[in-house]
Design an enzyme around this catalytic site. Sequence first.
Site, mmCIF file in Angstrom:
data_model
loop_
_atom_site.group_PDB
_atom_site.id
_atom_site.type_symbol
_atom_site.label_atom_id
_atom_site.label_comp_id
_atom_site.label_asym_id
_atom_site.label_seq_id
_atom_site.Cartn_x
_atom_site.Cartn_y
_atom_site.Cartn_z
ATOM 1 N N THR A 34 0.849 -1.195 0.000
ATOM 2 C CA THR A 34 0.000 0.000 0.000
ATOM 3 C C THR A 34 0.885 1.246 0.000
ATOM 4 O OG1 THR A 34 -1.961 0.995 1.039
ATOM 5 C CG2 THR A 34 -0.291 0.125 2.532
ATOM 6 N N ASN A 35 0.335 2.406 0.310
ATOM 7 C CA ASN A 35 1.115 3.652 0.352
ATOM 8 C C ASN A 35 0.568 4.549 1.456
ATOM 9 O OD1 ASN A 35 -1.008 5.444 -0.789
ATOM 10 N ND2 ASN A 35 -0.803 4.034 -2.515
#
Length: 232
Positions: A34-35
């Site tokens: 993810t980020n």
Amino acid sequence: MACLSPQTDHIGRVKVLITAGPTREPIDPVRFLTNRSSGKMGYALASAFAHEGYSVLLVSGPTDLDVPEHVDFVSVQTAAEMHDVVSRYIGRMDIAVFAAAVADYTPARVEPQKIKKSGETFSLELIRTVDILGSARESLGFGGTLVGFAAETENLEFNARDKLTRKQCDLVVANDVSKPGLGFESDQNEILLVYPEHSEALPAASKHELSHQLVAAIGRLHAERLSSPMPI
Ligand code: PMT
């Protein structure tokens, strides 16, 4: 020559789709890629559009935020799911704004069982995800007002202008995500509006305040598109 016709809803509201938040690309049952996107920018925009009387559909990856009032909401996890939902709804929209931080790559395989540690190094094969914004015009046939974001750490205007052209946007909202205290996760941002013919800097402010300025700018852009003749 023909004019674009507004596709307002049954009570005359202009319809806007907004993507927000990160995506989560699963590796195995307990891990994902993810980020740092919190969703704050996209949710602030959804709230500001709803406040100004637009009909809003928010398509969001996982966040800790409450869905803003008077906003329709679809929750997604992965880039592929976000693409599916956008594909389903974008044809009914007048305006689409892509504020999500969508993964550019996803694991080639999702392991059905938790991966056990073995060797000293571990490699993961990644494959490209679909570029949702990049597919809006040609593959999804979207003819409305198209607004992308650009999260950059260098050459902000140059890279945003490149995205504006390649993804056939009417406007790219560029933010320098290397600046401390702005962009990802923060309540503040500083943005550069990149149009085909010019750019306009909006100084650092809360995402709430910037969203109201953005709604006004996008509203003007949409009105200009509706009033200018389009080739048939
Ligand atoms: O969520 P916050 O914590 O509030 O942070 C806000 C933000 C920094 C995430 C936001 O302001 C922002 O910049 N969003 C876009 C982030 C991004 O992924 O930018 P990009 O330059 O990698 O992508 C360019 C554009 O293509 C974006 O509109 C993105 O939504 C879109 N895209 C990218 C990849 C992909 N597979 N599909 C897409 O639609």
